[in-house]
Design a protein around this motif. Structure first.
Motif, short mmCIF file in Angstrom:
data_model
loop_
_atom_site.label_atom_id
_atom_site.label_comp_id
_atom_site.label_asym_id
_atom_site.label_seq_id
_atom_site.Cartn_x
_atom_site.Cartn_y
_atom_site.Cartn_z
N TYR A 250 -9.83 8.05 -11.92
CA TYR A 250 -10.12 6.62 -12.11
C TYR A 250 -10.03 5.92 -10.77
O TYR A 250 -9.11 6.17 -9.98
CB TYR A 250 -9.13 5.99 -13.09
CG TYR A 250 -9.27 4.49 -13.20
CD1 TYR A 250 -10.24 3.92 -14.02
CD2 TYR A 250 -8.45 3.65 -12.46
CE1 TYR A 250 -10.38 2.54 -14.10
CE2 TYR A 250 -8.58 2.27 -12.54
CZ TYR A 250 -9.54 1.72 -13.36
OH TYR A 250 -9.68 0.35 -13.44
N ASN A 251 -10.99 5.04 -10.55
CA ASN A 251 -11.01 4.23 -9.33
C ASN A 251 -11.33 2.79 -9.70
O ASN A 251 -12.38 2.52 -10.29
CB ASN A 251 -12.06 4.76 -8.34
CG ASN A 251 -12.12 3.92 -7.07
OD1 ASN A 251 -11.13 3.74 -6.39
ND2 ASN A 251 -13.29 3.36 -6.79
N LYS B 36 0.84 -1.20 0.00
CA LYS B 36 0.00 0.00 0.00
C LYS B 36 0.88 1.25 0.00
O LYS B 36 1.87 1.32 0.74
CB LYS B 36 -0.90 0.02 1.24
CG LYS B 36 -1.83 -1.16 1.38
CD LYS B 36 -2.95 -1.13 0.36
CE LYS B 36 -3.93 -2.27 0.60
NZ LYS B 36 -5.00 -2.29 -0.43
N GLY B 37 0.49 2.22 -0.83
CA GLY B 37 1.27 3.44 -0.84
C GLY B 37 0.66 4.52 -1.70
O GLY B 37 -0.27 4.28 -2.47
N THR B 38 1.20 5.73 -1.54
CA THR B 38 0.69 6.90 -2.27
C THR B 38 1.85 7.62 -2.94
O THR B 38 2.86 7.91 -2.30
CB THR B 38 -0.01 7.88 -1.32
OG1 THR B 38 -1.12 7.22 -0.69
CG2 THR B 38 -0.52 9.10 -2.08
N VAL B 39 1.68 7.88 -4.23
CA VAL B 39 2.65 8.68 -4.99
C VAL B 39 1.99 9.99 -5.37
O VAL B 39 0.85 10.01 -5.86
CB VAL B 39 3.12 7.96 -6.27
CG1 VAL B 39 3.70 8.95 -7.26
CG2 VAL B 39 4.19 6.95 -5.93
N LEU C 208 -5.88 -2.73 -6.48
CA LEU C 208 -6.92 -1.70 -6.39
C LEU C 208 -6.28 -0.34 -6.08
O LEU C 208 -5.41 -0.25 -5.22
CB LEU C 208 -7.93 -2.05 -5.30
CG LEU C 208 -8.81 -3.29 -5.54
CD1 LEU C 208 -9.68 -3.57 -4.32
CD2 LEU C 208 -9.67 -3.11 -6.78
N GLY C 209 -6.74 0.69 -6.79
CA GLY C 209 -6.18 2.01 -6.54
C GLY C 209 -7.01 3.12 -7.15
O GLY C 209 -7.87 2.89 -7.99
N THR C 210 -6.71 4.34 -6.71
CA THR C 210 -7.42 5.53 -7.17
C THR C 210 -6.43 6.55 -7.70
O THR C 210 -5.45 6.88 -7.03
CB THR C 210 -8.25 6.16 -6.04
OG1 THR C 210 -9.16 5.20 -5.52
CG2 THR C 210 -9.02 7.37 -6.55
N GLU D 232 -3.27 6.55 -5.11
CA GLU D 232 -3.35 5.91 -3.80
C GLU D 232 -3.83 4.48 -4.00
O GLU D 232 -4.88 4.26 -4.60
CB GLU D 232 -4.34 6.64 -2.88
CG GLU D 232 -3.96 8.05 -2.51
CD GLU D 232 -5.00 8.72 -1.63
OE1 GLU D 232 -4.61 9.36 -0.64
OE2 GLU D 232 -6.20 8.60 -1.95
N GLY D 233 -3.06 3.51 -3.52
CA GLY D 233 -3.53 2.14 -3.66
C GLY D 233 -2.42 1.12 -3.60
O GLY D 233 -1.39 1.31 -2.93
#
Length: 244
Positions: A95-96, A57-60, A80-82, A69-70
């Motif tokens: 996009y999600n 899990k992580g956010t760039v 899975l990510g947004t 985020e995902g």
């Protein structure tokens, strides 16, 4: 043993340097959760690592302000990510859904700048499979806009699909290259009539009109009776020619 001369390398000092090097290297190795890491490209990442790669899990946050985020796998967006876009000081979801090999792949929802939405299948960042697109209406139910549900191929409408227009009219049939193409039925709901026929590149080529609900004889505006000797045979021949 003679005293060590200052500045002279000894076995003990070499061992100390080696230990410091190993300690620094171990600290540089990114494994598990870490604080925010910054790159000179302007990007930053906060999240989990494995073998010096973004993993888990992580956010760039990208250089332009957009962020993801995902889930990550070996430095690529996977799972899975947004994806958020940063516009005029605010974040909006672009996009999600599911990702594979750094691209939307699987099931996901896309939100366009103009308010249009698409929810359905994706392949390598393009709409592909089954999906529902809303043009100009409320994303939840499509009220006030056009709604398409059906097949997609390489980011365009293709195969069997239904378009429900804001006017109330409905088209059910085949699509190709984002246009009506092949057998289909168009329901003129405001007029109470339907057209069953064949389309080619968005244009109706041949078919027949009928009443959606048969009116009593003599009703004003009702379709006149067909007076051809063999209307079905004529229509079949025309459809065969168009589809050839």
């Amino acid at each position: 043993m003679p005293p060590a001369i200052p500045g002279t390398l000894t076995a003990a000092s070499l061992r100390r340097k080696e230990q410091l090097w190993k300690t620094s290297d171990e600290r540089a190795q990114k494994e598990g959760p870490r604080n925010t890491i910054y790159w000179n490209t302007g990007e930053r990442y906060q999240g989990e690592w494995s073998d010096n790669k973004k993993h888990g899990k992580g956010t760039v946050v990208y250089k332009n302000g957009d962020k993801y985020e995902g889930d990550w796998s070996s430095d690529t967006r996977q799972g899975l990510g947004t994806l958020w876009i940063f516009r005029e000081g605010k974040y909006k979801v672009r996009y999600n859904g599911e990702w594979r090999d750094d691209q939307p792949t699987g099931h996901g929802t896309f939100f366009d700048d103009n308010g249009d939405t698409y929810e359905g299948d994706w392949l390598s960042g393009r709409r592909h499979g089954k999906g529902r697109a809303v043009y100009g209406g409320r994303p939840a139910d499509g009220f006030g806009g056009d709604v398409y549900e059906g097949g997609w191929e390489d980011d365009v409408k293709c195969g069997a699909g239904t378009m429900m227009y804001a006017s109330g009219d409905i088209y059910e049939g085949q699509w190709a290259g984002d246009t009506k193409h092949g057998p289909g039925s168009y329901f003129h709901m405001s007029k109470g009539k339907r057209y069953d026929g064949v389309w080619s590149e968005g244009t109706a080529k041949c078919g027949s009109y009928s009443e959606v609900h048969a009116p009593p004889p003599g009703t004003v505006g009702a379709l006149p009776p067909i007076e051809l000797k063999a209307p079905d045979a004529v229509l079949m021949a025309a459809k065969t020619e168009v589809l050839a």
